[in-house]
Design a protein around this motif. Structure first.
Motif, PDB file in Angstrom:
ATOM      1  N   ALA A 188       0.958  -1.114   0.009  1.00 32.27           N
ATOM      2  CA  ALA A 188      -0.260   0.073  -0.035  1.00 32.27           C
ATOM      3  C   ALA A 188       0.762   1.279   0.068  1.00 32.27           C
ATOM      4  N   ILE A 189       1.867   1.257   0.770  1.00 33.37           N
ATOM      5  CA  ILE A 189       2.798   2.259   0.826  1.00 33.37           C
ATOM      6  C   ILE A 189       3.345   2.507  -0.597  1.00 33.37           C
ATOM      7  N   VAL A 190       3.729   1.506  -1.059  1.00 35.56           N
ATOM      8  CA  VAL A 190       4.523   1.403  -2.748  1.00 35.56           C
ATOM      9  C   VAL A 190       3.439   2.235  -3.572  1.00 35.56           C
ATOM     10  N   ALA A 191       2.180   1.605  -3.670  1.00 34.08           N
ATOM     11  CA  ALA A 191       1.098   2.134  -4.393  1.00 34.08           C
ATOM     12  C   ALA A 191       1.117   3.408  -4.363  1.00 34.08           C
ATOM     13  N   LEU A 192       1.062   4.324  -2.922  1.00 27.34           N
ATOM     14  CA  LEU A 192       1.061   5.531  -3.008  1.00 27.34           C
ATOM     15  C   LEU A 192       2.176   6.506  -3.321  1.00 27.34           C
ATOM     16  N   ILE A 193       3.477   5.825  -3.141  1.00 29.30           N
ATOM     17  CA  ILE A 193       4.645   6.406  -3.526  1.00 29.30           C
ATOM     18  C   ILE A 193       4.670   6.367  -5.012  1.00 29.30           C
ATOM     19  N   VAL A 194       4.189   5.443  -5.980  1.00 33.25           N
ATOM     20  CA  VAL A 194       4.307   5.360  -7.260  1.00 33.25           C
ATOM     21  C   VAL A 194       3.427   6.227  -7.874  1.00 33.25           C
ATOM     22  N   THR A 195       2.131   6.153  -7.187  1.00 32.99           N
ATOM     23  CA  THR A 195       1.221   7.086  -7.724  1.00 32.99           C
ATOM     24  C   THR A 195       1.667   8.783  -7.591  1.00 32.99           C
ATOM     25  N   ILE A 196       1.882   9.109  -6.356  1.00 24.10           N
ATOM     26  CA  ILE A 196       2.479  10.370  -6.352  1.00 24.10           C
ATOM     27  C   ILE A 196       3.827  10.636  -7.161  1.00 24.10           C
ATOM     28  N   GLY A 197       4.711   9.738  -7.517  1.00 30.97           N
ATOM     29  CA  GLY A 197       5.763   9.797  -8.273  1.00 30.97           C
ATOM     30  C   GLY A 197       5.380   9.995  -9.665  1.00 30.97           C
ATOM     31  N   GLY A 198       4.295   9.442 -10.019  1.00 29.30           N
ATOM     32  CA  GLY A 198       4.031   9.636 -11.635  1.00 29.30           C
ATOM     33  C   GLY A 198       3.721  10.762 -11.774  1.00 29.30           C
ATOM     34  N   PHE A 199       3.022  11.810 -11.049  1.00 22.80           N
ATOM     35  CA  PHE A 199       2.771  12.988 -10.995  1.00 22.80           C
ATOM     36  C   PHE A 199       3.982  14.013 -11.256  1.00 22.80           C
ATOM     37  N   VAL A 200       4.919  13.520 -10.093  1.00 20.36           N
ATOM     38  CA  VAL A 200       6.393  14.314 -10.025  1.00 20.36           C
ATOM     39  C   VAL A 200       6.969  14.013 -11.472  1.00 20.36           C
ATOM     40  N   TRP A 201       6.733  12.594 -11.995  1.00 18.50           N
ATOM     41  CA  TRP A 201       7.648  12.503 -13.078  1.00 18.50           C
ATOM     42  C   TRP A 201       7.223  13.227 -14.313  1.00 18.50           C
ATOM     43  N   GLU A 202       5.819  13.389 -14.344  1.00 19.66           N
ATOM     44  CA  GLU A 202       5.264  14.454 -15.348  1.00 19.66           C
ATOM     45  C   GLU A 202       5.810  15.775 -15.272  1.00 19.66           C
ATOM     46  N   ALA A 203       5.725  16.386 -13.994  1.00 19.69           N
ATOM     47  CA  ALA A 203       6.344  17.648 -13.721  1.00 19.69           C
ATOM     48  C   ALA A 203       7.678  17.633 -14.147  1.00 19.69           C
ATOM     49  N   ALA A 204       8.516  16.769 -13.665  1.00 18.53           N
ATOM     50  CA  ALA A 204       9.911  16.564 -14.272  1.00 18.53           C
ATOM     51  C   ALA A 204       9.996  16.625 -16.154  1.00 18.53           C
ATOM     52  N   PHE A 205       9.206  15.958 -16.515  1.00 22.47           N
ATOM     53  CA  PHE A 205       9.141  15.816 -18.066  1.00 22.47           C
ATOM     54  C   PHE A 205       9.021  17.249 -18.615  1.00 22.47           C
ATOM     55  N   ARG A 206       7.948  17.958 -18.031  1.00 18.95           N
ATOM     56  CA  ARG A 206       7.609  19.338 -18.487  1.00 18.95           C
ATOM     57  C   ARG A 206       8.886  20.524 -18.098  1.00 18.95           C
ATOM     58  N   ALA A 207       9.600  20.133 -16.942  1.00 21.36           N
ATOM     59  CA  ALA A 207      10.524  21.088 -16.901  1.00 21.36           C
ATOM     60  C   ALA A 207      11.797  20.571 -17.572  1.00 21.36           C
ATOM     61  N   ASP A 208      11.849  19.378 -18.025  1.00 20.78           N
ATOM     62  CA  ASP A 208      12.762  19.153 -19.123  1.00 20.78           C
ATOM     63  C   ASP A 208      12.626  19.659 -20.366  1.00 20.78           C
ATOM     64  N   LEU A 209      11.492  19.850 -20.665  1.00 16.45           N
ATOM     65  CA  LEU A 209      11.038  20.251 -21.794  1.00 16.45           C
ATOM     66  C   LEU A 209      11.090  21.927 -21.896  1.00 16.45           C
ATOM     67  N   ARG A 210      10.976  22.612 -21.025  1.00 24.48           N
ATOM     68  CA  ARG A 210      11.096  23.895 -21.047  1.00 24.48           C
ATOM     69  C   ARG A 210      12.528  24.292 -20.806  1.00 24.48           C
ATOM     70  N   ALA A 211      13.417  23.518 -20.170  1.00 32.90           N
ATOM     71  CA  ALA A 211      14.916  23.650 -20.146  1.00 32.90           C
ATOM     72  C   ALA A 211      15.817  23.742 -21.300  1.00 32.90           C
TER      73      ALA A 211
END
Length: 147
Positions: A123-146
């Motif tokens: 359950a802890i990992v499910a929560l971490i991966v779910t939040i991490g997916g949104f973090v990954w998307e934010a990192a992807f957008r930041a990479d594109l802006r950079a």
């Protein structure tokens, strides 16, 4: 048109293409939760009898295939999670945390007799991966802006 104006126009086109890609690459809202449940499930089932674990592994692979298809259908593309840039560090961090939690859960279950360790850590990992997916998307957008 001067060379400077031409270069500025080309840079603006690149920025517009990156902004379009960032918008297109946004996963459906449920995508990260589904991925989190699949990966958390890998840990949660570790205390179950082997035939049930094997059945879950089959469901896991089918689930991943369906997630990739849904993402491609929704966005029209596929982006490797371990691509160069900030996203690679997010993906490696998520993988490392998931593996560490899985190892701790199995150790607690087998060595300490804590039968609920795999489902709790799952359950802890499910929560971490779910939040991490949104973090990954934010990192992807930041990479594109950079770029």
């Amino acid at each position: 048109m001067t060379r400077n104006e031409d270069a500025q126009r080309m840079l603006a086109e690149i920025d517009a293409a990156n902004a379009d890609l960032a918008q297109r690459a946004k996963a459906p809202t449920w995508y990260h939760s589904a991925l989190g449940l699949l990966i958390g499930g890998l840990i949660a089932v570790q205390g179950l009898p082997l035939p049930l674990v094997a059945a879950f592994y089959t469901a896991y692979v089918v689930g991943l295939v369906l997630l990739v298809r849904a993402y491609k259908r929704h966005t029209g593309l596929w982006i490797n999670g371990y691509r160069a840039g900030r996203t690679r560090w997010v993906a490696i961090g998520l993988a490392a945390l998931s593996i560490l939690c899985g190892l701790i859960a199995v150790w607690l279950q087998r060595e300490r007799g804590l039968a609920l360790a795999p489902p709790i850590f799952g359950a802890i990992v499910a929560l971490i991966v779910t939040i991490g997916g949104f973090v990954w998307e934010a990192a992807f957008r930041a990479d594109l802006r950079a770029r």
